[in-house]
Design an enzyme around this catalytic site. Structure first.
Site, PDB file in Angstrom:
ATOM      1  N   ASN A  45       0.863  -1.177   0.000  1.00  5.14           N
ATOM      2  CA  ASN A  45       0.000   0.000   0.000  1.00  5.14           C
ATOM      3  C   ASN A  45       0.901   1.228   0.000  1.00  5.14           C
ATOM      4  OD1 ASN A  45      -2.931   0.947   0.559  1.00  5.14           O
ATOM      5  ND2 ASN A  45      -1.681   2.183   1.950  1.00  5.14           N
ATOM      6  N   GLU A  90      -1.486   1.088  -4.877  1.00  4.85           N
ATOM      7  CA  GLU A  90      -1.680   2.340  -5.620  1.00  4.85           C
ATOM      8  C   GLU A  90      -0.515   2.630  -6.571  1.00  4.85           C
ATOM      9  OE1 GLU A  90      -2.070   2.030  -2.348  1.00  4.85           O
ATOM     10  OE2 GLU A  90      -4.104   2.665  -1.819  1.00  4.85           O
ATOM     11  N   ASP A 114      -3.849  21.808   8.243  1.00  3.75           N
ATOM     12  CA  ASP A 114      -4.254  20.834   7.229  1.00  3.75           C
ATOM     13  C   ASP A 114      -5.083  21.500   6.124  1.00  3.75           C
ATOM     14  OD1 ASP A 114      -4.550  18.490   5.831  1.00  3.75           O
ATOM     15  OD2 ASP A 114      -4.906  17.280   7.602  1.00  3.75           O
TER      16      ASP A 114
HETATM   17 MN    MN Z   1      -4.657   1.756  -0.149  1.00  2.00          MN
END
Ligand code: MN
Length: 452
Positions: A140, A200, A248
């Protein structure tokens, strides 16, 4: 294709600025980046870090993303949706990888930016964490903000998604690779929201149209892009320490939370490495957040109406809360169905405007014009109270934690679209001003922003 190839491409398009005067990663670079969004800046004289260049605003406009992906701006969402579906496996490099050319002793050698005054410290913001599910072997990759705590310690904000799952499954002792200095396709791939179990990097490979070469970690059992500029091999430990405050996406200071302490095992870089920076709540950040949600909206609306032209999470809605969708209307009511589908496709969306395919959805004036001309407020609005929406919505009900959503159907009545279009001048699209101007006049109009 790596970051360096991309910077060459940007330079060839006249969108790269080499900053040769000295500048500090402490507060100065953040200011510089905020004032130069839309072009990529390379800081070549970094105060306190002579061995590094810093690159920022890497994808600070949709035009830059389009350039990186080799498509037109309007096609980005289609390219993203296609890459998420038709992924390409990575390829393993067995020879020595560029990212292993040099070794660093300390995290403090990295020119990490301190951006907003009340941030807890120096935060890495354009870095991706790669980890492996020990059961399935699937990797991941996801982007996390990372605070540098000491020579060999970091703490990041690890939201309760895929990486956190892997960490929990591993008994809270997980080997990771933190990579920095990445081609935009990898940043975009790592920013997508897909299901657990999809690597990804295979989406990023599809965005590039070729397998991304990966190499084995030297001290961790993780494979990472061989052409990254920097890799930090590390372990997420079971010790929890304070993370935040940090500004953020909402542009406000996020709270302090206890997050897993990360301990560094080894740091490698390329020769003459670039450190990649990203200004939180800047264009780079908005683009990575927004562009990667648009394919979800596209797929959802496609399921409800036959032809979707475009999807855009608008800048005014922080590239998260407000969206515009354009469709080719085939039946009366398509606009309403598109509203329902769009709101379902991106559950954080608070307001969606659906309009016809002739509207330039990236142009706020064109969108407002469609709203002004094509909406009957007694028929074309859907309000959904008490829905689950974004925690970033400041108007969220503080007790129930629910949001109100709205959809506006700004499509023209079926079959009447031509009555709603503005009259055009003769040959308006092909008319070339330059034909009537000398070089000096062309330059003048360029400085006025009239000619590109
Ligand atoms: Mn993922």
């Amino acid at each position: 294709m790596d970051l360096r190839n991309y910077l060459n491409l940007v330079e060839s398009q006249n969108k790269l600025l080499h900053v040769t005067r000295q500048i500090s990663p402490l507060f100065e670079m953040a200011n510089f980046l905020k004032k130069t969004e839309g072009i990529v800046s390379v800081f070549e004289n970094v105060e306190g870090h002579p061995n590094f260049k810093v690159v920022g605003n890497t994808v600070s406009s949709r035009d830059l993303v389009a350039l990186a992906l080799g498509v037109r701006k309007e096609e980005i969402v289609l390219k993203m949706a296609d890459a998420m579906k038709n992924r390409i496996s990575v390829s393993e490099v067995h020879a020595s990888a560029p990212v292993h050319q040099r070794q660093l002793k300390s995290l403090l050698e990295l020119p990490v930016l301190w951006s907003y005054p009340k941030d807890r410290g120096r935060y890495m913001t354009a870095s991706a964490i790669i980890a492996k599910d020990q059961e399935t072997g699937q990797q991941n990759i996801s982007i996390h903000r990372l605070l540098v705590l000491s020579e060999n310690e970091l703490v990041g904000r690890i939201v309760e998604r895929h990486l956190f799952n892997m960490y929990q499954k591993s008994g809270e002792e997980l080997e990771i690779a933190i990579v920095n200095g990445l081609h935009p396709a990898i940043l975009l791939g790592a920013s997508t929201s897909t299901e657990y179990g999809i690597d990804e990097l295979t989406i990023a490979s599809a965005l590039l149209g070729e397998p991304i070469p990966v190499t084995k970690g030297k001290t961790v059992d993780v494979r990472y892009p061989a052409h990254a500029e920097i890799v930090i091999e590390a372990v997420m430990t079971s010790e929890y320490v304070d993370e935040g405050p940090f500004v953020d996406i909402a542009g406000k200071y996020d709270i302090v939370r206890k997050q897993p302490l990360i301990k560094v095992k080894a740091i490698y870089t390329r020769e003459n490495p670039y450190y990649q920076a990203l200004l939180s709540a800047g264009e780079d950040h908005f683009i990575l957040m927004g562009i990667t949600q648009e394919p979800r909206i596209l797929n959802s609306v496609k399921n409800a109406v036959p032809e979707v032209k475009g999807v855009y999470l608008t800048r005014g809605g922080s590239s998260w809360l407000h969206g515009v969708v354009s469709i080719k209307k085939r039946a009366e009511g398509d606009g309403k169905n598109a509203i329902l589908a769009a709101l379902a496709g991106h559950p954080s969306m608070k307001c969606v405007i659906v309009t016809d395919h002739d509207v330039d959805i990236f142009d706020p004036i064109a969108v407002e014009h469609a709203v002004a001309m094509r909406v009957d407020w007694s028929k074309d609005v859907i309000i959904v109270p008490w829905a689950k929406g974004s925690s970033l919505d400041p108007m969220r009900d503080p007790v129930t934690k629910t949001n109100t959503k709205i959809g506006i159907d700004a499509t023209a009545p079926l079959g009447k679209l031509d009555e709603f279009q503005l009259a055009k001048l003769k040959d308006e699209e092909s008319f070339d001003l330059r034909k009537y101007l000398n070089d000096e006049q062309i330059d003048f109009l360029r400085t006025q922003g009239i000619i590109e």
